[in-house]
Write a protein that holds these residues in place. Structure first.
Motif, PDB file in Angstrom:
ATOM      1  N   ALA A  62       0.827  -1.203   0.000  1.00  0.00           N
ATOM      2  CA  ALA A  62       0.000   0.000   0.000  1.00  0.00           C
ATOM      3  C   ALA A  62       0.859   1.250   0.000  1.00  0.00           C
ATOM      4  N   GLU A  63       0.201   2.348  -0.355  1.00  0.00           N
ATOM      5  CA  GLU A  63       0.731   3.691  -0.184  1.00  0.00           C
ATOM      6  C   GLU A  63       0.228   4.231   1.145  1.00  0.00           C
ATOM      7  N   THR A  64       0.882   5.263   1.661  1.00  0.00           N
ATOM      8  CA  THR A  64       0.334   5.948   2.823  1.00  0.00           C
ATOM      9  C   THR A  64       0.784   7.395   2.808  1.00  0.00           C
ATOM     10  N   GLY A  65      -0.052   8.292   3.353  1.00  0.00           N
ATOM     11  CA  GLY A  65       0.281   9.708   3.442  1.00  0.00           C
ATOM     12  C   GLY A  65       0.647  10.053   4.870  1.00  0.00           C
ATOM     13  N   ALA A  66      -0.384  10.150   5.725  1.00  0.00           N
ATOM     14  CA  ALA A  66      -0.133  10.453   7.133  1.00  0.00           C
ATOM     15  C   ALA A  66       0.459   9.260   7.875  1.00  0.00           C
ATOM     16  N   GLY A  67       0.423   8.095   7.252  1.00  0.00           N
ATOM     17  CA  GLY A  67       0.955   6.899   7.887  1.00  0.00           C
ATOM     18  C   GLY A  67      -0.081   6.051   8.583  1.00  0.00           C
ATOM     19  N   GLN A  68      -1.321   6.563   8.755  1.00  0.00           N
ATOM     20  CA  GLN A  68      -2.341   5.781   9.459  1.00  0.00           C
ATOM     21  C   GLN A  68      -2.741   4.536   8.672  1.00  0.00           C
ATOM     22  N   HIS A  69      -2.861   4.677   7.351  1.00  0.00           N
ATOM     23  CA  HIS A  69      -3.180   3.505   6.546  1.00  0.00           C
ATOM     24  C   HIS A  69      -2.028   2.510   6.587  1.00  0.00           C
ATOM     25  N   ASP A  96       0.978 -11.511  -8.581  1.00  0.00           N
ATOM     26  CA  ASP A  96       0.559 -12.908  -8.415  1.00  0.00           C
ATOM     27  C   ASP A  96       0.454 -13.302  -6.948  1.00  0.00           C
ATOM     28  N   THR A  97       1.315 -12.727  -6.122  1.00  0.00           N
ATOM     29  CA  THR A  97       1.370 -13.141  -4.716  1.00  0.00           C
ATOM     30  C   THR A  97       0.945 -12.050  -3.738  1.00  0.00           C
ATOM     31  N   ALA A  98       0.772 -10.822  -4.221  1.00  0.00           N
ATOM     32  CA  ALA A  98       0.468  -9.700  -3.330  1.00  0.00           C
ATOM     33  C   ALA A  98      -0.884  -9.077  -3.655  1.00  0.00           C
ATOM     34  N   LEU A  99      -1.473  -8.424  -2.659  1.00  0.00           N
ATOM     35  CA  LEU A  99      -2.677  -7.611  -2.846  1.00  0.00           C
ATOM     36  C   LEU A  99      -2.312  -6.160  -2.581  1.00  0.00           C
ATOM     37  N   PHE A 100      -2.584  -5.301  -3.551  1.00  0.00           N
ATOM     38  CA  PHE A 100      -2.423  -3.858  -3.367  1.00  0.00           C
ATOM     39  C   PHE A 100      -3.660  -3.371  -2.620  1.00  0.00           C
ATOM     40  N   ALA A 101      -3.510  -3.158  -1.326  1.00  0.00           N
ATOM     41  CA  ALA A 101      -4.641  -2.774  -0.480  1.00  0.00           C
ATOM     42  C   ALA A 101      -4.751  -1.251  -0.485  1.00  0.00           C
ATOM     43  N   HIS A 115     -11.689   0.425 -10.036  1.00  0.00           N
ATOM     44  CA  HIS A 115     -12.700  -0.510  -9.556  1.00  0.00           C
ATOM     45  C   HIS A 115     -12.029  -1.864  -9.280  1.00  0.00           C
ATOM     46  N   PRO A 116     -12.309  -2.543  -8.151  1.00  0.00           N
ATOM     47  CA  PRO A 116     -13.442  -2.364  -7.237  1.00  0.00           C
ATOM     48  C   PRO A 116     -13.143  -1.573  -5.969  1.00  0.00           C
ATOM     49  N   PHE A 117     -11.966  -0.935  -5.863  1.00  0.00           N
ATOM     50  CA  PHE A 117     -11.561  -0.367  -4.580  1.00  0.00           C
ATOM     51  C   PHE A 117     -12.450   0.761  -4.062  1.00  0.00           C
ATOM     52  N   PRO A 118     -12.913   1.716  -4.890  1.00  0.00           N
ATOM     53  CA  PRO A 118     -13.794   2.741  -4.325  1.00  0.00           C
ATOM     54  C   PRO A 118     -15.048   2.158  -3.678  1.00  0.00           C
ATOM     55  N   ARG A 119     -15.630   1.158  -4.299  1.00  0.00           N
ATOM     56  CA  ARG A 119     -16.808   0.520  -3.707  1.00  0.00           C
ATOM     57  C   ARG A 119     -16.425  -0.330  -2.506  1.00  0.00           C
ATOM     58  N   MET A 120     -15.374  -1.116  -2.648  1.00  0.00           N
ATOM     59  CA  MET A 120     -14.984  -2.067  -1.622  1.00  0.00           C
ATOM     60  C   MET A 120     -14.613  -1.356  -0.323  1.00  0.00           C
ATOM     61  N   VAL A 121     -13.796  -0.303  -0.429  1.00  0.00           N
ATOM     62  CA  VAL A 121     -13.392   0.425   0.769  1.00  0.00           C
ATOM     63  C   VAL A 121     -14.588   1.128   1.406  1.00  0.00           C
ATOM     64  N   ARG A 122     -15.472   1.699   0.580  1.00  0.00           N
ATOM     65  CA  ARG A 122     -16.704   2.299   1.124  1.00  0.00           C
ATOM     66  C   ARG A 122     -17.507   1.269   1.900  1.00  0.00           C
ATOM     67  N   ASP A 123     -17.684   0.101   1.319  1.00  0.00           N
ATOM     68  CA  ASP A 123     -18.488  -0.925   1.971  1.00  0.00           C
ATOM     69  C   ASP A 123     -17.861  -1.370   3.290  1.00  0.00           C
TER      70      ASP A 123
END
Length: 400
Positions: free
Chosen positions: A114-121, A188-193, A201-209
């Motif tokens: 993942a990326e992070t800005g403030a570091g909380q994610h 193949d082995t990682a998920l970009f969370a 898509h599908p991240f805007p919906r998935m994270v909202r849900d």
């Protein structure tokens, strides 16, 4: 059919915004993520495991607090806060990170990125990786690493590899760019969370849900406390995950006005703020269509805000859609207002807020005076532990 069940469409579009424009090598991987989410979102096993985690690991539900002293000081409306600062790791981010990690585990992935800005994610994802026994790689701009040193330390203690990003503006946009580049070779082995309601898509919906739990809890808690719904619900907006989380709980309540608060930074001049909806225009960024702050060449513009988690030149596509349809009102608070709110909430309520959340506090303080007899519920999306060194070293301790 309610809004959440009908939006986005099958291609991930919220009206004119969203979708997925990906390099060909990533198309099958995002298809795999979409199919896995569609399958697991309605799986009793997945839902059971997620509920267990939220209750017994995250400490949910988080409470709603009546901010009596702040309300009395401001005069007018009564101010309440949904306390996501009390969620484990100190912010709302863990709500979707634990769910994304659980999704990765079900998919047989061995690594989270993942990326992070403030570091909380980044902290939240590193926490989720440790919980599930996964590797973790976090990309973070060098400017944000310097501002948010406590969170960098936390990520490393949790076992994550923190990758400094030193090109371009050395902030959140570049962290996303860097992480995408690294992910291509590891898909193949990682998920970009992805860390907000942005991305293809599908991240805007998935994270909202996954963040919807905030709104579900807040609506029920506010009704129990007051016997009615709030008149106004407000949250800060950078990418916009905390805002969509709480908005989702009230989106079908027409009498509740929803308010997104963007970072105005130091001025309205391009490069001095990150108020994408206020000053941006339709465009593309990171594989999806939304509103974007662009420079004279049509590229994403440099941005500034005191709050590292809000310094993104785009915004979640659902926010662009809700702005165009008029369901959500968007305004902005500048650095001075956010800093004043940071000090005021700390001094008068005993709650040190994140600088990101301070923008929503500033909005409530401003609007309370103009709305006597009304109620304002803000999403206090995170606590300010990560910001106290930066704030006190740069601005001091505020007025006594």
């Amino acid at each position: 059919m309610g809004y959440l069940k009908s939006t986005p469409d099958a291609q991930g579009f919220f009206g004119d915004y969203g979708g997925a424009e990906l390099p060909p090598p990533l198309v099958p991987h995002f298809k795999e993520i979409t199919e896995a989410y569609e399958r697991l979102a309605h799986s009793a096993e997945f839902i059971r495991d997620l509920r267990y985690i939220r209750k017994h690991f995250q400490g949910r539900p988080t409470p709603v607090s009546y901010l009596r002293n702040l309300s009395d000081m401001c005069g007018g409306a009564q101010i309440y806060a949904k306390r996501e600062d009390l969620n484990h790791t100190g912010a709302h981010k863990l709500n979707h990170c634990m769910a994304e990690a659980l999704l990765a585990k079900f998919m047989g992935k061995t690594k989270l990125m993942a990326e992070t800005g403030a570091g909380q994610h980044g902290v939240a994802l590193a926490t989720a990786a440790a919980y599930f026994g996964l590797e973790c790689e976090i990309h973070m701009g060098e400017i944000d690493i310097a501002k948010e040193a406590p969170n960098v330390t936390r990520m490393k203690l949790l076992g994550a590899e923190v990758v400094p990003v030193g090109f371009g503006g050395r902030s959140l946009k570049e962290a996303v760019d860097s992480c995408f580049q690294s992910y291509v070779a590891q898909a193949d082995t990682a998920l970009f969370a992805i860390g907000s309601v942005v991305g293809p898509h599908p991240f805007p919906r998935m994270v909202r849900d996954f963040q919807h739990v905030v709104g579900i809890e807040a609506r029920e808690q506010f009704l129990e406390m007051t016997g009615q719904l709030p008149d106004m619900v407000a949250a800060c907006v950078g990418g916009g995950s905390n805002a969509m989380g709480i908005f989702a709980g009230f989106i079908d309540d027409e009498d509740v006005s929803l308010h997104g608060v963007e970072p105005m930074g130091t001025s309205s001049k391009l490069g001095d703020h990150a108020a994408t909806i206020t000053y941006g225009k339709d465009g593309m960024i990171h594989g999806f269509r939304t509103m974007v702050l662009e420079d004279e060449n049509g590229d994403p513009a440099p941005v500034h805000t005191i709050a590292s988690g809000l310094d993104y030149p785009g915004v979640g596509p659902e926010h662009a859609h809700l702005y165009r349809t008029g369901r959500v009102n968007y305004s902005a608070a500048d650095d001075k207002e956010a800093l004043d709110a940071f000090y005021k909430l700390s001094r008068h309520e005993g709650i040190i807020p994140a600088l990101e959340s301070s923008h929503a506090v500033a909005f409530a303080m401003r609007e309370a005076k103009a709305n006597p007899g009304k109620s304002i519920l803000i999403n206090l999306s995170g606590r300010g532990d990560k910001d106290i060194d930066y704030v006190t070293e740069t601005f001091g301790f505020g007025e006594s």
